[in-house]
Structure formats: C-alpha cells, structure tokens
Design a protein around this motif. Sequence first.
Motif, PDB file in Angstrom:
ATOM      1  N   UNK A   1       0.838  -1.206   0.000  1.00 20.23           N
ATOM      2  CA  UNK A   1       0.000   0.000   0.000  1.00 20.23           C
ATOM      3  C   UNK A   1       0.875   1.259   0.000  1.00 20.23           C
ATOM      4  N   UNK A   2       2.000   1.209   0.722  1.00 22.75           N
ATOM      5  CA  UNK A   2       2.904   2.370   0.777  1.00 22.75           C
ATOM      6  C   UNK A   2       3.470   2.646  -0.609  1.00 22.75           C
ATOM      7  N   UNK A   3       3.804   1.573  -1.324  1.00 24.31           N
ATOM      8  CA  UNK A   3       4.311   1.701  -2.686  1.00 24.31           C
ATOM      9  C   UNK A   3       3.270   2.395  -3.563  1.00 24.31           C
ATOM     10  N   UNK A   4       2.037   1.958  -3.421  1.00 20.48           N
ATOM     11  CA  UNK A   4       0.931   2.525  -4.198  1.00 20.48           C
ATOM     12  C   UNK A   4       0.759   4.006  -3.872  1.00 20.48           C
ATOM     13  N   UNK A   5       0.819   4.352  -2.577  1.00 14.13           N
ATOM     14  CA  UNK A   5       0.659   5.757  -2.179  1.00 14.13           C
ATOM     15  C   UNK A   5       1.792   6.616  -2.741  1.00 14.13           C
ATOM     16  N   UNK A   6       3.018   6.087  -2.683  1.00 14.37           N
ATOM     17  CA  UNK A   6       4.162   6.865  -3.195  1.00 14.37           C
ATOM     18  C   UNK A   6       4.016   7.143  -4.685  1.00 14.37           C
ATOM     19  N   UNK A   7       3.443   6.185  -5.419  1.00 14.41           N
ATOM     20  CA  UNK A   7       3.322   6.412  -6.854  1.00 14.41           C
ATOM     21  C   UNK A   7       2.133   7.326  -7.189  1.00 14.41           C
TER      22      UNK A   7
ATOM     23  N   UNK B   1      12.372   8.767   7.667  1.00 15.26           N
ATOM     24  CA  UNK B   1      11.289   8.798   8.663  1.00 15.26           C
ATOM     25  C   UNK B   1      11.904   9.174  10.009  1.00 15.26           C
ATOM     26  N   UNK B   2      11.442  10.215  10.684  1.00 19.54           N
ATOM     27  CA  UNK B   2      10.285  11.057  10.372  1.00 19.54           C
ATOM     28  C   UNK B   2      10.640  12.348   9.631  1.00 19.54           C
ATOM     29  N   UNK B   3      11.903  12.543   9.220  1.00 23.00           N
ATOM     30  CA  UNK B   3      12.286  13.839   8.658  1.00 23.00           C
ATOM     31  C   UNK B   3      11.445  14.200   7.428  1.00 23.00           C
ATOM     32  N   UNK B   4      11.310  13.241   6.487  1.00 23.27           N
ATOM     33  CA  UNK B   4      10.547  13.541   5.270  1.00 23.27           C
ATOM     34  C   UNK B   4       9.114  13.034   5.341  1.00 23.27           C
ATOM     35  N   UNK B   5       8.944  11.885   5.960  1.00 20.81           N
ATOM     36  CA  UNK B   5       7.606  11.289   6.071  1.00 20.81           C
ATOM     37  C   UNK B   5       7.365  10.839   7.509  1.00 20.81           C
ATOM     38  N   UNK B   6       6.272  11.317   8.098  1.00 21.21           N
ATOM     39  CA  UNK B   6       5.861  10.841   9.423  1.00 21.21           C
ATOM     40  C   UNK B   6       5.015   9.593   9.262  1.00 21.21           C
ATOM     41  N   UNK B   7       5.229   8.612  10.158  1.00 21.16           N
ATOM     42  CA  UNK B   7       4.448   7.367  10.103  1.00 21.16           C
ATOM     43  C   UNK B   7       3.824   7.114  11.472  1.00 21.16           C
ATOM     44  N   UNK B   8       2.516   6.900  11.472  1.00 18.42           N
ATOM     45  CA  UNK B   8       1.816   6.528  12.704  1.00 18.42           C
ATOM     46  C   UNK B   8       1.087   5.207  12.478  1.00 18.42           C
ATOM     47  N   UNK B   9       1.201   4.313  13.450  1.00 16.64           N
ATOM     48  CA  UNK B   9       0.504   3.033  13.371  1.00 16.64           C
ATOM     49  C   UNK B   9      -0.743   3.032  14.244  1.00 16.64           C
ATOM     50  N   UNK B  10      -1.305   1.830  14.430  1.00 18.90           N
ATOM     51  CA  UNK B  10      -2.477   1.670  15.296  1.00 18.90           C
ATOM     52  C   UNK B  10      -2.371   0.297  15.944  1.00 18.90           C
ATOM     53  N   UNK B  11      -2.430   0.223  17.240  1.00 16.33           N
ATOM     54  CA  UNK B  11      -2.436  -1.031  18.043  1.00 16.33           C
ATOM     55  C   UNK B  11      -1.632  -0.837  19.337  1.00 16.33           C
TER      56      UNK B  11
ATOM     57  N   UNK C   1      13.336   1.681   1.466  1.00 17.08           N
ATOM     58  CA  UNK C   1      13.793   1.341   0.115  1.00 17.08           C
ATOM     59  C   UNK C   1      13.681   2.540  -0.821  1.00 17.08           C
ATOM     60  N   UNK C   2      12.669   3.371  -0.604  1.00 16.71           N
ATOM     61  CA  UNK C   2      12.465   4.553  -1.464  1.00 16.71           C
ATOM     62  C   UNK C   2      13.320   5.734  -1.006  1.00 16.71           C
ATOM     63  N   UNK C   3      14.148   5.513   0.004  1.00 25.65           N
ATOM     64  CA  UNK C   3      15.041   6.552   0.551  1.00 25.65           C
ATOM     65  C   UNK C   3      14.284   7.792   1.008  1.00 25.65           C
ATOM     66  N   UNK C   4      13.154   7.558   1.663  1.00 29.35           N
ATOM     67  CA  UNK C   4      12.436   8.665   2.298  1.00 29.35           C
ATOM     68  C   UNK C   4      12.696   8.553   3.795  1.00 29.35           C
TER      69      UNK C   4
END
Lengths: 323, 323
Positions: B226-232, B262-272, B257-260
Amino acid sequence: MSDLPTLAQVAAAAGVSPATASRALSGSVRVSTATRRQVYDAMSRLGYVRHRAPRGVSARRQVAAITAVICDHLPRLFSEPFYTRFLSAANAVLEEHGTQLMMATVSPTATTVPSFTGPVLLLGARERHPLPIALSASGIPLLCIGRPPDSLRLPYADVDNRDGARQAAEHLLLSGRQRLTVIAGPPQLSVTRDRIAGFTRLTREAGLPDPLVAYGDFTAASGAHAMQWLLSHAPGLDAVFACSDPMAAGALQTLRRARRAVPEQVSVIGFDDAPIAQRTVPALTTVRQPVEELASVATRILLSGEMRRDPILPTELVVRASA
Amino acid sequence: MSDLPTLAQVAAAAGVSPATASRALSGSVRVSTATRRQVYDAMSRLGYVRHRAPRGVSARRQVAAITAVICDHLPRLFSEPFYTRFLSAANAVLEEHGTQLMMATVSPTATTVPSFTGPVLLLGARERHPLPIALSASGIPLLCIGRPPDSLRLPYADVDNRDGARQAAEHLLLSGRQRLTVIAGPPQLSVTRDRIAGFTRLTREAGLPDPLVAYGDFTAASGAHAMQWLLSHAPGLDAVFACSDPMAAGALQTLRRARRAVPEQVSVIGFDDAPIAQRTVPALTTVRQPVEELASVATRILLSGEMRRDPILPTELVVRASA
C-alpha cells in the motif's frame, strides 16, 4: 466430493507393489525408510485415507465439526510453529470437506477437564494428565497426535521421532562428535521420550556414555536456558541435539554469548524444520518432521472414522550449516 | 467466586462521583476522555461488569464454554498480534470462571456458515457477510467485538477508533504535516470506516483535502504494498497513518527502500501499540488500543449475560520516533 483413491492407486503412484504399499502403511520393518517415504508422499499427494469402509457398507456421515484440543497454555498456541503448521493444514483438509475446525486449549496443569462433543484431534497429551483419559472415556471419536501417554490404547498418528533422533545422532557421530548433549521437551510427552530414546540408542551402540539431557518447553527462551545449564554441567560438550527448532535457536544464542563457535566447536541440530531453521545464524541443521502431512493424514483418518492402524510418517535430517 | 464490585466502588477507585462514572460508562460526551480513562482503568482493575442483574433476581448460570468466532483466514489467527492479545486475555478471564474458550475461524469469503452453540464473541465481522446475520438469527448470546456491520442491532464492545484516528491526525497536523495519506484495513470492517472517518474529520476541519487512502489487510506485506501505491499516486506525501502496526512496519520498509527519511521527510503513525511497535526502526508512534481490557470487559459482559449497553474503551496516542 470425489471418491477417495484406493491403495492400488497409491502403490502405482509410489512405484511399488500394492503388497509393499500395504506393508509400508502398517509400519512393517521389512520396508525401507526410502520406500515408506515414497508411499507416504503418494498417500499425501493423492489424499489417501487408510481402511475406509468398503463401498456401500457405510455411507460416511458428514461431520459438522472437528475439535483440535491442545494440551498447552493458550499463548503457546500462537507462538509455537508446530501448532500453526498443524492447524492450518488440518483446516485446509476440513474446508474441502465442508467441516468446521474448532480449537480449544487445556492447561497442562489442569486437574479437571471440560467435555467436548464430536470428533477430537488431541495434541500435546501428557502422562498423568486427566485429559486423554477423560476424552477416551467419553466415547467420542478421538485421534491422538503422537503416541498416546500412559500406555492408553488410543488410535494415533505420529512422525517417526525415534528415527529422526537416530539420524541426528548418526550425523553427529559421523562428523566426529564425542561429547553429545540433548535439550529435550517436557518429559511428560511421548515425543520427548521417543526422541531421547532414538538418540541414546545410537550413542550406546557407539560405546559412548548416555548424553546429558536438559529439559525445556520447546520455546527459544527455554532452549537458551537449557544450553546455559548444559555448558555449566558439561563444559567440554561438542554437540547438542535440541528437540525443537525454537529451542535450537535459543541454544545458538547462548553459545554465541559463550563464544563457542558453531559448528566449529559445537554442532547444533534442531527438530522440526520450521521456517525459523532457515533464518538462524548459522542456518540450522534439523530433523524435518512432515507436520502438514501429519495433520492431513490425521484429519482424513478422523473424518473417515476408520482408525484401525496408526500411521507413523518418516522424518528426515536436513543438513544446513550448524552441524 | 467473590461478588462483583459495584459501580459505586468503581467510582470511588476512579476518584469520581457515581453519577460521573455512570455517564462515563454510557459513553456520554459530557465526560472528558481523561475521566473516562480513569473510570475504565478502575473498571478493568476491579473486574466490574455493567448492568448485572440485581442481587437475588437471577443467579448467574455457570457457562461451560464461550466460542470466539473469528471472521478471518485461519493462518491469520497465528500471525495477527491483535488476535493473540485478545484471545489470551479473554482466556485468562474465562479460566478464572472455570469456563472453556473455544475458537473457530470462518473464511471472509464463506458463503455458508456453520452453526455454533453457546455464547459467542464475534471478531472481525464484515459487511455483507452471512456470519453476523446467521449468528444473530440463531438466538444464542452474542457479543460483537467492534461496531456491528450492516447496521445490525447487536450488543458490542469496541475501542474508540474514531478518537484514536483523530489523535493521530491532530499529532500530524500539529507537527506541520500537510499531505496526509492513510493505509486502511479491509473496507468491509467497521473499524476501517471508523478510523478513516475520525482521521478525515480532522483534516477537513483543518481545510485540507481528504487524504488518499490505500487499503491493506492488516499484514506487514499489505502495508509495504500500500505504501508503494501511495508513493506512486501521491509522490509529495509527508505523512501516513497506517491502521495497524504490522502495516506501519511494512510501510517503513517501503519508505526505507524509497530513501524517504522517517520522520524527517515522512511521518508514520501506526495503530495497536502491539509489541512490534517498539522493535521497528525508528520505533513506531502509534495509537494504543487497550486490546486486553477490551477482551476482559467483553468476556465479563458475555459471561454476565447482561448486554444492555455497549462500552467504548478509550484509545491513546503513544509518541515514539516515527512521527
């Protein structure tokens, strides 16, 4: 649902005579391990169920549900790869038959046990535990996975634990190891006793003293702890046979911390050929047990209701880097 | 078994008035999240069950077994941390009561469903799936984990998915993120719809366009994909809210792998706030859902047979390194 294959078809697929196939299935010692494996492979491939009732005599009733009753702590159901593999494979067979898989755990320390209805696959049955006795007394169709405890005369399906342990001992002895040790599972399980017996028989034939045995509970943590115990009680050990891959992985951790090179100084062999065996460093030499085939064969036997003989599926040493 | 605690005892333990405790349990918006949390903590600590029958009116029958019916593929039962946590906690409550936990899975693609006897905890119920309808029509005691699908009027227990997602959006907006995306679970689950709704409501209030949503199945592999899909489809994204920790872990792999960064360029939040959230690199900022408390509260309600109101347990953002 199509008709089940005949023994003749299994024999043809295995490239042996029907008489040999029949002997292989009855566990005759006159059949080589390689031949037995061919027959079991064909059996598994074709979905053969032994000793089904003759055509027309009993139309098999559709079984609505089969319950897998596991004598273990519930969180272990999720962490032990054996259960994951077994239950997934059993479920695949049941789904084909439109039968529901139910799962329940019973604590190894339980003193009373619940009652179950319908056919039961019993896993992890222990000596002196009320579960196998209560289940066998209840009169429901029951198939034990592994040799039944307390010498109960219950139908069962098993893998050849003795021969797997024998192959492990043979590999260690042939590579010149002399100071062999064992990390076993809980002593109340027949699988533990069979693996120790198969291993010890060969070391005795080689004129070696019986290997030192430490007991774990099949988890990686228990394997790490048992390895520590073995190192302190047999510092000169040069090999360890762990009765599960997670325990072998734990032993590898302890050996790394103790700066004992594997396999140069200490050979390590596991049991299972679980996915983890390919991820350890070094990759694990292990005894492959055909868990999926065991589940498939056991489930088909229980579904057929014909449980007159007890299949023993062959095990096989898989040599990787740790021994 | 000792008497269950009263609401007054819960209120005293939580340091609030009985009226406030009652409002908190009925989900009143007049009670702050912090107060609600205090009440639920006390409730969980004391083992309080809401709306039990008045003393002497109905002696509670001993329930022999409760079945957890999980609408998911069986191997997922072993790989999804939510199930491990939920079932282990439910089992702990049932063991105290001498009640057996039975477990069964029903495929999300099943067109017919087996029948179950005795009380059922239903997990993973999906829109337009025959299971919740068949179960509710069967008349057995039933408690849904998560808001029931298809607007069925079934008793349920849930965590506050909307508020958890709202907290995630708030954290991202406050840290200056503008191009928000979501990796959601299967769209047939109410939990998915609630998390998207809670997240989107806040981004709308901030005047942002609705976030792009990719759908996964809660697994790490689906999160990576899904992350791949969002990046494209949204190359300029600067934040992703993944609706499970395994999916967030998969997203982190793809971003690496996409050399982005985290968190400098992309913030990631999970759930659980599953165990994996502390093992990812960087460690995962995530919405903690009180899975064990949910299991405990739900199991006690089902055991009590008094299912008149539907508790919603609070969720809480846990800030680590990934956002």
